[in-house]
Design a protein around this motif. Structure first.
Motif, PDB file in Angstrom:
ATOM      1  N   LEU A  27      23.178 -35.421 -15.269  1.00  0.00           N
ATOM      2  CA  LEU A  27      22.552 -33.776 -16.387  1.00  0.00           C
ATOM      3  C   LEU A  27      22.969 -32.767 -15.348  1.00  0.00           C
ATOM      4  O   LEU A  27      22.988 -32.449 -16.163  1.00  0.00           O
ATOM      5  CB  LEU A  27      20.859 -34.862 -15.586  1.00  0.00           C
ATOM      6  N   HIS A  28      23.440 -32.853 -13.633  1.00  0.00           N
ATOM      7  CA  HIS A  28      23.788 -31.214 -13.807  1.00  0.00           C
ATOM      8  C   HIS A  28      24.749 -30.940 -14.645  1.00  0.00           C
ATOM      9  O   HIS A  28      24.787 -29.826 -14.928  1.00  0.00           O
ATOM     10  CB  HIS A  28      24.303 -31.626 -12.410  1.00  0.00           C
ATOM     11  N   TYR A  29      25.896 -31.976 -14.773  1.00  0.00           N
ATOM     12  CA  TYR A  29      27.307 -31.941 -15.753  1.00  0.00           C
ATOM     13  C   TYR A  29      26.473 -31.672 -17.248  1.00  0.00           C
ATOM     14  O   TYR A  29      27.383 -30.464 -17.954  1.00  0.00           O
ATOM     15  CB  TYR A  29      27.912 -33.251 -15.527  1.00  0.00           C
ATOM     16  N   LEU A  30      25.336 -32.507 -17.234  1.00  0.00           N
ATOM     17  CA  LEU A  30      25.064 -31.895 -19.124  1.00  0.00           C
ATOM     18  C   LEU A  30      24.610 -30.555 -19.203  1.00  0.00           C
ATOM     19  O   LEU A  30      24.702 -29.298 -20.081  1.00  0.00           O
ATOM     20  CB  LEU A  30      23.900 -32.631 -19.583  1.00  0.00           C
ATOM     21  N   VAL A  31      24.127 -30.257 -18.216  1.00  0.00           N
ATOM     22  CA  VAL A  31      23.537 -28.489 -17.807  1.00  0.00           C
ATOM     23  C   VAL A  31      24.331 -28.137 -18.319  1.00  0.00           C
ATOM     24  O   VAL A  31      24.023 -26.474 -18.303  1.00  0.00           O
ATOM     25  CB  VAL A  31      22.000 -28.901 -16.458  1.00  0.00           C
ATOM     26  N   TRP A  32      25.268 -27.764 -16.849  1.00  0.00           N
ATOM     27  CA  TRP A  32      26.070 -27.005 -16.783  1.00  0.00           C
ATOM     28  C   TRP A  32      26.978 -26.878 -17.945  1.00  0.00           C
ATOM     29  O   TRP A  32      27.498 -25.754 -18.490  1.00  0.00           O
ATOM     30  CB  TRP A  32      26.783 -26.993 -15.723  1.00  0.00           C
ATOM     31  N   SER A  33      27.283 -27.588 -18.388  1.00  0.00           N
ATOM     32  CA  SER A  33      27.884 -27.626 -20.190  1.00  0.00           C
ATOM     33  C   SER A  33      26.819 -26.843 -21.501  1.00  0.00           C
ATOM     34  O   SER A  33      27.232 -26.246 -21.801  1.00  0.00           O
ATOM     35  CB  SER A  33      28.155 -29.022 -20.961  1.00  0.00           C
ATOM     36  N   ALA A  34      25.961 -27.097 -20.843  1.00  0.00           N
ATOM     37  CA  ALA A  34      24.787 -26.283 -21.691  1.00  0.00           C
ATOM     38  C   ALA A  34      24.939 -25.310 -21.698  1.00  0.00           C
ATOM     39  O   ALA A  34      24.703 -24.102 -22.884  1.00  0.00           O
ATOM     40  CB  ALA A  34      23.561 -27.314 -22.113  1.00  0.00           C
ATOM     41  N   VAL A  35      24.616 -24.644 -19.992  1.00  0.00           N
ATOM     42  CA  VAL A  35      24.980 -22.963 -19.981  1.00  0.00           C
ATOM     43  C   VAL A  35      26.278 -22.407 -20.462  1.00  0.00           C
ATOM     44  O   VAL A  35      25.941 -21.759 -21.064  1.00  0.00           O
ATOM     45  CB  VAL A  35      25.039 -23.094 -18.406  1.00  0.00           C
ATOM     46  N   ASP A  36      27.493 -23.204 -20.680  1.00  0.00           N
ATOM     47  CA  ASP A  36      29.013 -22.659 -21.561  1.00  0.00           C
ATOM     48  C   ASP A  36      28.423 -22.848 -22.676  1.00  0.00           C
ATOM     49  O   ASP A  36      29.016 -21.196 -22.887  1.00  0.00           O
ATOM     50  CB  ASP A  36      29.695 -23.519 -20.784  1.00  0.00           C
ATOM     51  N   VAL A  37      27.865 -23.102 -23.634  1.00  0.00           N
ATOM     52  CA  VAL A  37      28.047 -23.293 -24.796  1.00  0.00           C
ATOM     53  C   VAL A  37      26.947 -21.962 -24.706  1.00  0.00           C
ATOM     54  O   VAL A  37      26.393 -21.171 -25.854  1.00  0.00           O
ATOM     55  CB  VAL A  37      27.092 -24.582 -25.462  1.00  0.00           C
ATOM     56  N   ALA A  38      25.523 -21.881 -24.527  1.00  0.00           N
ATOM     57  CA  ALA A  38      24.416 -20.631 -24.537  1.00  0.00           C
ATOM     58  C   ALA A  38      25.051 -19.273 -23.991  1.00  0.00           C
ATOM     59  O   ALA A  38      24.714 -18.602 -25.184  1.00  0.00           O
ATOM     60  CB  ALA A  38      23.086 -20.917 -23.283  1.00  0.00           C
ATOM     61  N   ARG A  39      25.435 -19.427 -23.038  1.00  0.00           N
ATOM     62  CA  ARG A  39      26.563 -18.118 -22.811  1.00  0.00           C
ATOM     63  C   ARG A  39      27.991 -17.997 -24.251  1.00  0.00           C
ATOM     64  O   ARG A  39      27.367 -16.854 -24.314  1.00  0.00           O
ATOM     65  CB  ARG A  39      27.371 -18.170 -21.405  1.00  0.00           C
ATOM     66  N   GLU A  40      28.822 -18.788 -24.558  1.00  0.00           N
ATOM     67  CA  GLU A  40      29.429 -18.687 -25.838  1.00  0.00           C
ATOM     68  C   GLU A  40      27.976 -17.970 -26.332  1.00  0.00           C
ATOM     69  O   GLU A  40      28.792 -17.114 -27.345  1.00  0.00           O
ATOM     70  CB  GLU A  40      30.456 -19.649 -26.005  1.00  0.00           C
ATOM     71  N   ARG A  41      27.419 -18.626 -27.303  1.00  0.00           N
ATOM     72  CA  ARG A  41      26.766 -17.966 -28.405  1.00  0.00           C
ATOM     73  C   ARG A  41      25.579 -17.577 -27.706  1.00  0.00           C
ATOM     74  O   ARG A  41      24.554 -16.943 -29.460  1.00  0.00           O
ATOM     75  CB  ARG A  41      25.924 -19.406 -28.948  1.00  0.00           C
ATOM     76  N   GLY A  42      25.417 -16.501 -26.792  1.00  0.00           N
ATOM     77  CA  GLY A  42      24.173 -15.476 -26.940  1.00  0.00           C
ATOM     78  C   GLY A  42      23.405 -16.272 -26.696  1.00  0.00           C
ATOM     79  O   GLY A  42      21.852 -16.009 -27.303  1.00  0.00           O
ATOM     80  N   LEU A  43      23.186 -16.991 -26.664  1.00  0.00           N
ATOM     81  CA  LEU A  43      21.524 -18.314 -26.759  1.00  0.00           C
ATOM     82  C   LEU A  43      20.620 -18.549 -25.238  1.00  0.00           C
ATOM     83  O   LEU A  43      21.474 -18.919 -24.333  1.00  0.00           O
ATOM     84  CB  LEU A  43      21.807 -19.317 -27.778  1.00  0.00           C
ATOM     85  N   PRO A  44      19.183 -18.566 -25.464  1.00  0.00           N
ATOM     86  CA  PRO A  44      17.986 -18.790 -24.367  1.00  0.00           C
ATOM     87  C   PRO A  44      18.915 -20.667 -23.687  1.00  0.00           C
ATOM     88  O   PRO A  44      18.812 -20.901 -24.837  1.00  0.00           O
ATOM     89  CB  PRO A  44      17.283 -17.979 -24.587  1.00  0.00           C
ATOM     90  N   LEU A  45      18.134 -20.824 -22.203  1.00  0.00           N
ATOM     91  CA  LEU A  45      18.041 -22.438 -22.289  1.00  0.00           C
ATOM     92  C   LEU A  45      17.044 -22.659 -21.583  1.00  0.00           C
ATOM     93  O   LEU A  45      16.271 -21.890 -20.421  1.00  0.00           O
ATOM     94  CB  LEU A  45      19.242 -22.711 -21.097  1.00  0.00           C
ATOM     95  N   GLN A  46      15.699 -23.495 -22.248  1.00  0.00           N
ATOM     96  CA  GLN A  46      14.746 -23.588 -22.065  1.00  0.00           C
ATOM     97  C   GLN A  46      14.487 -24.731 -21.252  1.00  0.00           C
ATOM     98  O   GLN A  46      15.221 -25.873 -21.276  1.00  0.00           O
ATOM     99  CB  GLN A  46      13.673 -24.091 -23.516  1.00  0.00           C
ATOM    100  N   PHE A  47      13.492 -24.720 -19.812  1.00  0.00           N
ATOM    101  CA  PHE A  47      13.620 -25.662 -18.991  1.00  0.00           C
ATOM    102  C   PHE A  47      12.147 -26.810 -19.212  1.00  0.00           C
ATOM    103  O   PHE A  47      10.778 -25.319 -18.732  1.00  0.00           O
ATOM    104  CB  PHE A  47      13.926 -24.925 -17.999  1.00  0.00           C
ATOM    105  N   HIS A  48      12.084 -27.464 -19.335  1.00  0.00           N
ATOM    106  CA  HIS A  48      11.223 -28.236 -19.242  1.00  0.00           C
ATOM    107  C   HIS A  48       9.912 -28.084 -17.135  1.00  0.00           C
ATOM    108  O   HIS A  48      11.275 -28.545 -16.678  1.00  0.00           O
ATOM    109  CB  HIS A  48      11.231 -29.960 -19.557  1.00  0.00           C
TER     110      HIS A  48
END
Length: 456
Positions: A215-236
């Motif tokens: 899960l930590h790896y998945l979240v950090w992968s999402a951070v990389d993609v969000a940074r590249e695409r200029g997108l926000p990351l939502q957390f429940h």
């Protein structure tokens, strides 16, 4: 029209369009009473014998605000309300309620592939608004785990699929808090630990992902993609949210669930406007972060954290992780922060440029203009979308109160008159007060000890 004359900055903020920045598709089929009541309950459970979910604050709010949109009187009986829904049909009910919400854009979590739920495109068409997709990263991981054979292939495919899905989305979302808690490490997990966890995952990919390393790896992968695409990351976060529509039919909450949470002081609620969005950005920043979210169902009967550990969904546990995101420039949006809204507000104040976050921008609304964001939360039935419209009067009163003229100070003569009236009342009640307030260590008074009556 606003109730009072307000400064231009406040007026622009109050009149800004509304964006539902987190919702799910609604049911396209007709529902019986039992199914409908499951969708308007917080935990997706039937009402106890002899009771009904229509008698809860949530059910009362549904009948009060959604009934008139279906040509009913406010607070129509449940049987009448459900009969009217059946008479109009699910399609017409969805159109009336989604259009009546006054939302300019729906950002739809498309994690659920249930054919009984409207897609993002259909949500926009029914509501007469723009609609775009939010990508839930755990949903992508589930598909990758079902097809991968080796751990290395699993990791490579995961990155490719995240990048591909993010290309047509306006934001990413994670429910890691509902699976293993929000104790996310501020550093990336080691490659060897990730490969070992991936091998364990591929041994039984049908189980929910609960391995904290993956899960930590998945979240950090999402951070990389969000940074590249200029997108926000939502957390429940908090007690709401959980897995929501990802469980299939989204039985907890629904749009009506969001309605009750917003109108009756329940979980969720609040307004957000991202920084840099015109004059409303700085004004409503205090409402962002922890107050974005609605009342939705979720994992294990609505628990926001792992089963039996809801305290682990406290957004304050993201402090170190949010600090690590500061130099990366990835905005964070906190959803469903109740009852940890104070901690979420602290996090938004400690990291204002990131946690307050720039919201996901729908493709049809790229222009820079102030908007208020409101998350309806879980989906399945459209009643909660109406909450977004009903928020305006209360919000206007709340935000306009600070700009009302001060209350007049009572004159000295008026204060003196009030003092004389109070003094006269005390004199009249003095005998009774003496009898009632006698110290406990003294013997009780009798009629002989009472003061004589006043002479005429």
């Amino acid at each position: 029209m606003l109730p009072v004359d307000l400064p231009g900055t406040v007026r622009d903020a109050l009149l800004a369009p509304l964006v539902d920045h987190h919702c799910h598709g609604v049911r396209r089929d007709d529902l019986g009473r039992a199914g409908f009541e499951l969708l308007i309950s917080g935990a997706g459970n039937p009402a106890p014998p002899g009771t009904t979910h229509f008698d809860t604050p949530l059910g009362v709010a549904v009948r009060r605000w959604c009934g008139p949109l279906l040509d009913l009187e406010p607070h129509a009986p449940p049987a009448v309300y459900l009969a009217r829904r059946e008479e109009l049909g699910a399609g017409e009910v969805n159109r009336r309620l989604l259009a009546g919400a006054g939302v300019v854009a729906f950002l739809v979590d498309s994690a659920s592939q249930d054919g009984e739920l409207l897609s993002a495109t259909e949500m926009g068409r029914h509501g007469g608004a723009a609609a775009d997709e939010l990508v839930r990263v755990e949903h992508i991981e589930r598909d990758v785990a079902a097809s991968a054979q080796l751990a290395v292939d699993y990791l490579d495919d995961l990155g490719e699929q995240l990048t591909a899905r993010a290309a047509r989305a306006v934001g990413l979302k994670t429910v890691a808090g509902a699976l293993c808690g929000l104790d996310l490490e501020p550093s990336r997990p080691a490659r060897g630990a990730v490969i070992a966890a991936a091998n364990r995952r591929l041994a039984d990919p049908k189980l929910p992902l609960t391995d904290p390393v993956l899960l930590h790896y998945l979240v950090w992968s999402a951070v990389d993609v969000a940074r590249e695409r200029g997108l926000p990351l939502q957390f429940h976060c908090g007690l709401g949210g959980g897995l929501g529509g990802g469980l299939g039919s989204g039985l907890a909450g629904g749009y009506e669930g969001g309605l009750g949470g917003a109108l009756t002081g329940g979980p969720g609620g609040g307004l957000e406007s991202g920084p840099g969005d015109g004059p409303s950005g700085g004004f409503s920043g205090g409402f962002s972060g922890g107050f974005s979210g609605g009342f939705s169902g979720g994992f294990s009967g609505g628990l926001g954290g792992p089963l039996g550990e809801p305290h682990r969904a406290d957004p304050a546990r993201l402090s170190a992780f949010a600090g690590a995101l500061q130099p990366l420039g990835v905005p964070m949006i906190l959803l469903h922060s109740y009852p940890f809204h104070r901690q979420a507000a602290y996090l938004a104040a400690a990291f204002p440029a990131r946690v307050r976050g720039r919201r996901p921008r729908p493709a049809a609304h790229r222009r820079r203009a102030p908007r208020h964001r409101r998350a309806a939360g879980a989906g399945s039935v459209p009643q909660a979308a109406v909450q977004l419209r009903r928020l305006r009067p209360g919000r206007d009163r709340l935000l306009g109160r600070a700009h009302l003229p001060p209350s007049p100070v009572p004159s000295p003569g008026h204060q003196n008159r009030l003092g004389r009236v109070e003094h006269r009342r005390r004199l009249q009640n003095r005998p009774h007060d003496r009898l009632r307030k006698r110290p406990p260590h003294l013997p009780p008074l009798t009629a002989a000890h009472a003061p004589p009556p006043p002479t005429p």
